[in-house]
Design a protein around this motif. Sequence first.
Motif, PDB file in Angstrom:
ATOM      1  N   LYS A 138      -4.228 -10.424  10.469  1.00 47.25           N
ATOM      2  CA  LYS A 138      -3.178  -9.594   9.891  1.00 47.25           C
ATOM      3  C   LYS A 138      -3.256  -8.164  10.407  1.00 47.25           C
ATOM      4  CE  LYS A 138      -2.591 -12.181   5.571  1.00 47.25           C
ATOM      5  NZ  LYS A 138      -2.589 -12.112   4.092  1.00 47.25           N
ATOM      6  N   PHE A 139      -2.090  -7.553  10.533  1.00 47.43           N
ATOM      7  CA  PHE A 139      -2.022  -6.121  10.806  1.00 47.43           C
ATOM      8  C   PHE A 139      -1.686  -5.429   9.494  1.00 47.43           C
ATOM      9  CE2 PHE A 139       0.520  -2.323  11.582  1.00 47.43           C
ATOM     10  CZ  PHE A 139      -0.361  -1.589  12.357  1.00 47.43           C
ATOM     11  N   TYR A 140      -2.493  -4.425   9.156  1.00 38.71           N
ATOM     12  CA  TYR A 140      -2.306  -3.713   7.891  1.00 38.71           C
ATOM     13  C   TYR A 140      -2.174  -2.222   8.167  1.00 38.71           C
ATOM     14  CZ  TYR A 140      -3.484  -1.400   3.510  1.00 38.71           C
ATOM     15  OH  TYR A 140      -3.470  -0.580   2.424  1.00 38.71           O
ATOM     16  N   ALA A 141      -1.263  -1.570   7.480  1.00 34.80           N
ATOM     17  CA  ALA A 141      -1.094  -0.125   7.620  1.00 34.80           C
ATOM     18  C   ALA A 141      -0.704   0.484   6.282  1.00 34.80           C
ATOM     19  CB  ALA A 141      -0.043   0.201   8.675  1.00 34.80           C
ATOM     20  N   HIS A 142      -1.137   1.711   6.086  1.00 34.56           N
ATOM     21  CA  HIS A 142      -0.808   2.469   4.880  1.00 34.56           C
ATOM     22  C   HIS A 142      -0.173   3.779   5.319  1.00 34.56           C
ATOM     23  CE1 HIS A 142      -2.396   5.294   1.519  1.00 34.56           C
ATOM     24  NE2 HIS A 142      -1.170   4.911   1.243  1.00 34.56           N
ATOM     25  N   GLY A 143       0.942   4.130   4.708  1.00 38.15           N
ATOM     26  CA  GLY A 143       1.621   5.358   5.098  1.00 38.15           C
ATOM     27  C   GLY A 143       2.053   6.190   3.906  1.00 38.15           C
ATOM     28  N   LYS A 144       2.414   7.416   4.189  1.00 38.16           N
ATOM     29  CA  LYS A 144       2.964   8.317   3.177  1.00 38.16           C
ATOM     30  C   LYS A 144       4.198   8.987   3.755  1.00 38.16           C
ATOM     31  CE  LYS A 144      -1.334   9.380   0.676  1.00 38.16           C
ATOM     32  NZ  LYS A 144      -0.876   8.870  -0.636  1.00 38.16           N
ATOM     33  N   ALA A 145       5.252   9.070   2.966  1.00 34.47           N
ATOM     34  CA  ALA A 145       6.485   9.723   3.397  1.00 34.47           C
ATOM     35  C   ALA A 145       6.888  10.780   2.380  1.00 34.47           C
ATOM     36  CB  ALA A 145       7.594   8.697   3.567  1.00 34.47           C
ATOM     37  N   LYS A 146       7.267  11.946   2.868  1.00 30.64           N
ATOM     38  CA  LYS A 146       7.785  12.997   2.003  1.00 30.64           C
ATOM     39  C   LYS A 146       9.303  12.979   2.109  1.00 30.64           C
ATOM     40  CE  LYS A 146       3.902  16.175   1.605  1.00 30.64           C
ATOM     41  NZ  LYS A 146       3.439  17.578   1.792  1.00 30.64           N
ATOM     42  N   MET A 147       9.960  12.651   0.993  1.00 34.64           N
ATOM     43  CA  MET A 147      11.410  12.488   1.022  1.00 34.64           C
ATOM     44  C   MET A 147      12.022  12.834  -0.335  1.00 34.64           C
ATOM     45  SD  MET A 147      11.245   8.314   1.183  1.00 34.64           S
ATOM     46  CE  MET A 147      13.006   8.093   1.195  1.00 34.64           C
ATOM     47  N   ASP A 148      13.320  13.081  -0.316  1.00 31.43           N
ATOM     48  CA  ASP A 148      14.064  13.402  -1.538  1.00 31.43           C
ATOM     49  C   ASP A 148      14.453  12.085  -2.203  1.00 31.43           C
ATOM     50  OD1 ASP A 148      15.602  14.391  -3.549  1.00 31.43           O
ATOM     51  OD2 ASP A 148      16.992  15.515  -2.270  1.00 31.43           O
ATOM     52  N   TYR A 161       3.227   0.688   2.226  1.00 35.57           N
ATOM     53  CA  TYR A 161       2.238  -0.314   2.606  1.00 35.57           C
ATOM     54  C   TYR A 161       2.921  -1.419   3.407  1.00 35.57           C
ATOM     55  CZ  TYR A 161      -0.679   1.848  -0.986  1.00 35.57           C
ATOM     56  OH  TYR A 161      -1.394   2.745  -1.735  1.00 35.57           O
ATOM     57  N   GLY A 162       2.223  -1.901   4.416  1.00 34.17           N
ATOM     58  CA  GLY A 162       2.799  -2.981   5.214  1.00 34.17           C
ATOM     59  C   GLY A 162       1.747  -3.934   5.732  1.00 34.17           C
ATOM     60  N   THR A 163       2.058  -5.231   5.722  1.00 30.49           N
ATOM     61  CA  THR A 163       1.165  -6.265   6.250  1.00 30.49           C
ATOM     62  C   THR A 163       1.981  -7.233   7.096  1.00 30.49           C
ATOM     63  OG1 THR A 163      -0.253  -6.130   4.287  1.00 30.49           O
ATOM     64  CG2 THR A 163      -0.510  -8.061   5.672  1.00 30.49           C
ATOM     65  N   VAL A 164       1.474  -7.544   8.288  1.00 32.22           N
ATOM     66  CA  VAL A 164       2.157  -8.480   9.181  1.00 32.22           C
ATOM     67  C   VAL A 164       1.182  -9.573   9.596  1.00 32.22           C
ATOM     68  CG1 VAL A 164       3.394  -8.766  11.364  1.00 32.22           C
ATOM     69  CG2 VAL A 164       3.655  -6.644  10.062  1.00 32.22           C
ATOM     70  N   ASP A 165       1.571 -10.841   9.429  1.00 30.15           N
ATOM     71  CA  ASP A 165       0.743 -11.966   9.856  1.00 30.15           C
ATOM     72  C   ASP A 165       0.838 -12.102  11.374  1.00 30.15           C
ATOM     73  OD1 ASP A 165      -0.312 -14.573  10.436  1.00 30.15           O
ATOM     74  OD2 ASP A 165      -0.067 -15.076   8.325  1.00 30.15           O
ATOM     75  N   MET A 166      -0.315 -12.153  12.054  1.00 26.37           N
ATOM     76  CA  MET A 166      -0.328 -12.201  13.522  1.00 26.37           C
ATOM     77  C   MET A 166      -1.060 -13.417  14.080  1.00 26.37           C
ATOM     78  SD  MET A 166      -0.866  -8.243  14.620  1.00 26.37           S
ATOM     79  CE  MET A 166      -2.622  -8.315  14.263  1.00 26.37           C
ATOM     80  N   LYS A 167      -1.213 -14.459  13.274  1.00 23.79           N
ATOM     81  CA  LYS A 167      -1.959 -15.634  13.730  1.00 23.79           C
ATOM     82  C   LYS A 167      -1.335 -16.277  14.971  1.00 23.79           C
ATOM     83  CE  LYS A 167      -3.741 -18.583  10.888  1.00 23.79           C
ATOM     84  NZ  LYS A 167      -3.932 -19.566   9.797  1.00 23.79           N
TER      85      LYS A 167
END
Length: 228
Positions: A138-148, A161-167
Amino acid sequence: MAVAALMATVSAHAQFEKGTWSLQPYAGGVLSSITNVGALDMGEGLTLKKKMAIGSIIGGEAEYQFTDRFSAAAGINYTTQGCAWKDFEYWEGPIKVKIKNQNDILGYLKVPIVANYYIFKGFAIKAGVQFGFMLSSKFYAHGKAKMDVFEDGVNREVDLYGTVDMKDLYKKFDFSIPVGVSYQFKVPVTIDARYQIGLTKLNKIEIPGEKNSKNSVFTLTVGYKFAL
């Protein structure tokens, strides 16, 4: 007195003689990477740079002592390894986005078979072969966005948060050569350090930035060895 009796029993089994079997459960940490992966061009001046990934290992090993200096061991373990990427940030219109904790997380069931040569009492050098079977990717990433968020003119921080299966991108079998050293204390606690040289091409298809990629893994484990 109870502690002294226990230590005496442990010491009696701390050294394993010729013709004996021992079993050792262990656990530890992993530092890993994927070879032949360069910096990835994300466009618009953004470059994704590789770094070492942190993982874990848990398993066990059975060892037979052929002579005072030579033994062979076979085991099974579960290892999480892979590759990580450095944090980066960018602007998406009025929104500032920061991406961090990006990891390609590969989970393997591994079967190592190693020969041990004891240079002196308790200290061994080792080498062997290892068969790995990928259970997850799996590919995993954590992000932060500043938005209105509420359209009230105030920029608020939002977790992403995002997870992608890469098998489907990676081969299921991995063959490697483990080499390393270990030291067994008088109380049969063993510290084991190994480097796994990956020999199998990892990617099933050509991925941009990844050509003939292979696993590169360092493990450090602590185990408790007892006689069978």
